[in-house]
Scaffold this motif. Structure first.
Motif, short mmCIF file in Angstrom:
data_model
loop_
_atom_site.label_atom_id
_atom_site.label_comp_id
_atom_site.label_asym_id
_atom_site.label_seq_id
_atom_site.Cartn_x
_atom_site.Cartn_y
_atom_site.Cartn_z
N GLY A 1 0.00 1.19 -0.54
CA GLY A 1 -0.26 2.09 -1.65
C GLY A 1 0.40 3.44 -1.48
O GLY A 1 0.86 3.80 -0.38
N GLU B 1 -4.17 1.79 1.99
CA GLU B 1 -4.39 2.90 1.07
C GLU B 1 -5.59 3.72 1.55
O GLU B 1 -6.53 3.15 2.14
CB GLU B 1 -4.65 2.36 -0.34
CG GLU B 1 -4.90 3.39 -1.41
CD GLU B 1 -3.79 4.42 -1.53
OE1 GLU B 1 -4.03 5.58 -1.12
OE2 GLU B 1 -2.68 4.06 -2.00
N THR C 1 -7.94 3.96 -5.81
CA THR C 1 -6.84 2.99 -5.80
C THR C 1 -7.27 1.68 -5.15
O THR C 1 -6.94 0.59 -5.62
CB THR C 1 -5.62 3.57 -5.07
OG1 THR C 1 -5.23 4.79 -5.70
CG2 THR C 1 -4.45 2.60 -5.09
N LEU D 1 -4.14 -4.60 1.77
CA LEU D 1 -3.95 -3.35 1.05
C LEU D 1 -4.04 -2.19 2.03
O LEU D 1 -5.02 -2.08 2.78
CB LEU D 1 -5.01 -3.20 -0.04
CG LEU D 1 -5.03 -1.86 -0.77
CD1 LEU D 1 -3.71 -1.60 -1.50
CD2 LEU D 1 -6.20 -1.80 -1.75
N ILE E 1 1.35 1.72 -8.88
CA ILE E 1 0.51 0.67 -8.32
C ILE E 1 0.26 -0.46 -9.32
O ILE E 1 0.08 -1.62 -8.93
CB ILE E 1 -0.82 1.26 -7.79
CG1 ILE E 1 -1.51 0.26 -6.85
CG2 ILE E 1 -1.72 1.67 -8.94
CD1 ILE E 1 -0.79 0.03 -5.55
#
Length: 469
Positions: A224, A378, A383, A376, A358
């Motif tokens: 991210g 981030e 997000t 992921l 994103i």
């Protein structure tokens, strides 16, 4: 090789034994699990050596960390919690039926079949075996022909530590695997490719055998905009390069902000140099399982390059076809057409795909079959929540890779093209159990008021039920 009549005879022997003790007590189940743990501890070195020989090179440390540790941990977890899992469970009873009671009785499914792949032959045999034994089943296990030394040793040692009317391990080629999948098991768990998973499901359907399919797919890693890039690169590469990428939940490709592509490449080269110094002579980097897989990896890379992709080696070591050592390489600017962007890679090639925001990354994941895993990286909570809410995957690890598979409190499994059903811990116990619903009528009840002949009193009661039911 084991032929179909012999497989049928083994299944019948296990069925007969299960019929004599259809609901094994907890001490019986615990003893089987303890015997399995004893085997793993006492044969630890032999198992690691056999796997190393089958691969041509796989470090003992990797086998013990990725296969032995989670296997023993699963047994410890089952021994700690299994007695509670098998207790009858209270279930709520509708108001109209009180004072009757509902409960669920966990019962073994019977004889379970487990088909084991080659990439983690110890853990992917023992993991589901632990859950099946904790649930009180008898088990037949089909090992992979691609790990012949380990498969033969595992069969030999299981026969030493566990009774042959509890667990039987069989070996053989694809013909034996097909015959195995065609047996009328009470449940069948298959771990392997999506292509073979289709065949297994079709074969099992002839007997209406319920299946758990642990398949694969292209598991993405999303970096991210708020990620710590250095940590993300290291953790992605660790997840990608253990077992030389021959892992069903390895990061298959990376989605990251376009502006951070060059930084990712630079960090990736530094990370590989740190993880695998002198990779050409390293004993800590795993070989590909066969010449066929080595050739496939080179072909996937060359097809991508021919289509315009940029190949970025992450180490100075050349590919070694004799030892089947294939050094890690990034693929940049890969169009959608080449197979490396359509098939699960299952090796140390890692495509990078750029995005500008994103939502593009989310759309990219959702335009493809649901993956077995999603990663992921981030730091922004909003997000993270957005990605989790708008994607589907069998399992997710946030800010790392692979670790969701090692959590006994989380089921492991796929969704859609990456599989169906799950296991591990309590979820595995329930996969290999039938939670039999039982309604126990009270001595004093009003059921007689709801029988014919239907008169005015019945109609008044029916109106009450329809209003408040």
């Amino acid at each position: 090789m084991t032929d179909t009549p012999e497989l049928t005879a083994i299944l019948q022997r296990l069925r007969t034994a299960q019929a004599h003790d259809p609901l094994p007590s907890w001490p019986v189940r615990a003893d089987r699990l303890q015997r399995l743990a004893c085997m793993l501890r006492e044969q630890r070195g032999a198992f690691a050596a056999a796997i190393d020989a089958d691969f041509g090179q796989r470090p003992v440390e990797e086998t013990e960390l990725l296969e032995l540790f989670p296997s023993l941990s699963a047994i410890r977890h089952a021994l700690r919690h299994g007695r509670r899992w098998m207790r009858p469970r209270r279930a709520s009873t509708g108001l109209a039926f009180l004072p009757a009671e509902n409960r669920l009785l966990p019962q073994p499914r019977g004889v379970v079949g487990i088909v084991v792949p080659w990439n983690y032959p110890l853990f992917l045999a023992v993991g589901p075996l632990v859950d099946a034994l904790a649930a009180g089943n008898r088990v037949m296990v089909k090992m992979s022909e691609f790990t012949p030394r380990f498969s033969a040793l595992f069969a030999e040692q299981v026969a030493r530590y566990l009774a042959d009317d509890v667990v039987v391990v069989v070996n053989g080629d694809a013909t034996v695997a097909q015959a195995f999948s065609a047996l009328p098991f009470d449940h069948l768990l298959f771990t392997g490719s999506t292509r073979v998973g289709h065949q297994v499901m079709r074969t099992a359907a002839d007997n209406l055998t319920p299946v758990t399919l642990e398949l694969g797919g292209k598991s993405p890693a999303i970096v991210g905009p708020g990620a710590d890039l250095a940590k993300a690169v290291e953790r992605i590469l660790v997840g990608k390069l253990v077992n030389a990428g021959q892992t069903c939940i390895a990061p298959d490709y990376v989605l990251l902000p376009r502006a951070r592509m060059d930084d990712f490449v630079e960090a990736a080269r530094a990370t590989v140099a740190r993880l695998y110094p002198d990779l050409a002579t390293s004993r800590q980097y795993t070989s590909l399982i066969s010449d066929l897989y080595f050739e496939r990896m080179a072909t996937l890379r060359d097809e991508a390059a021919a289509a315009g992709a940029r190949v970025v080696p992450l180490a100075d070591a050349p590919a070694d076809p004799v030892r089947r050592l294939f050094p890690p390489q990034l693929l940049l600017d890969v169009p959608d057409g080449p197979r490396v962007m359509r098939e699960e890679i299952f090796g140390p090639l890692l495509p990078l795909v750029a995005f500008d925001h994103i939502e593009q990354a989310i759309a990219h994941v959702n335009a493809r079959p649901h993956p077995l895993a999603l990663y992921l990286f981030e730091r922004d909570r909003r997000t993270i929540d957005t990605v989790l809410a708008h994607t589907r995957a069998g399992g997710v690890t946030v800010n790392d890779t692979l670790y969701h598979i090692a959590q006994h409190g989380l089921p492991f499994g796929g969704v859609g093209a990456s599989g169906m059903g799950g296991y591990h811990g309590k979820a595995g116990f329930e996969t290999f159990s039938h939670l039999k619903p039982v309604f126990a009528q009270s001595r004093w009840n009003g059921a007689g008021l709801l029988r014919p002949p239907y008169g005015p009193r019945f109609r008044r009661l029916l109106e009450l039920l329809l209003r408040h039911g």
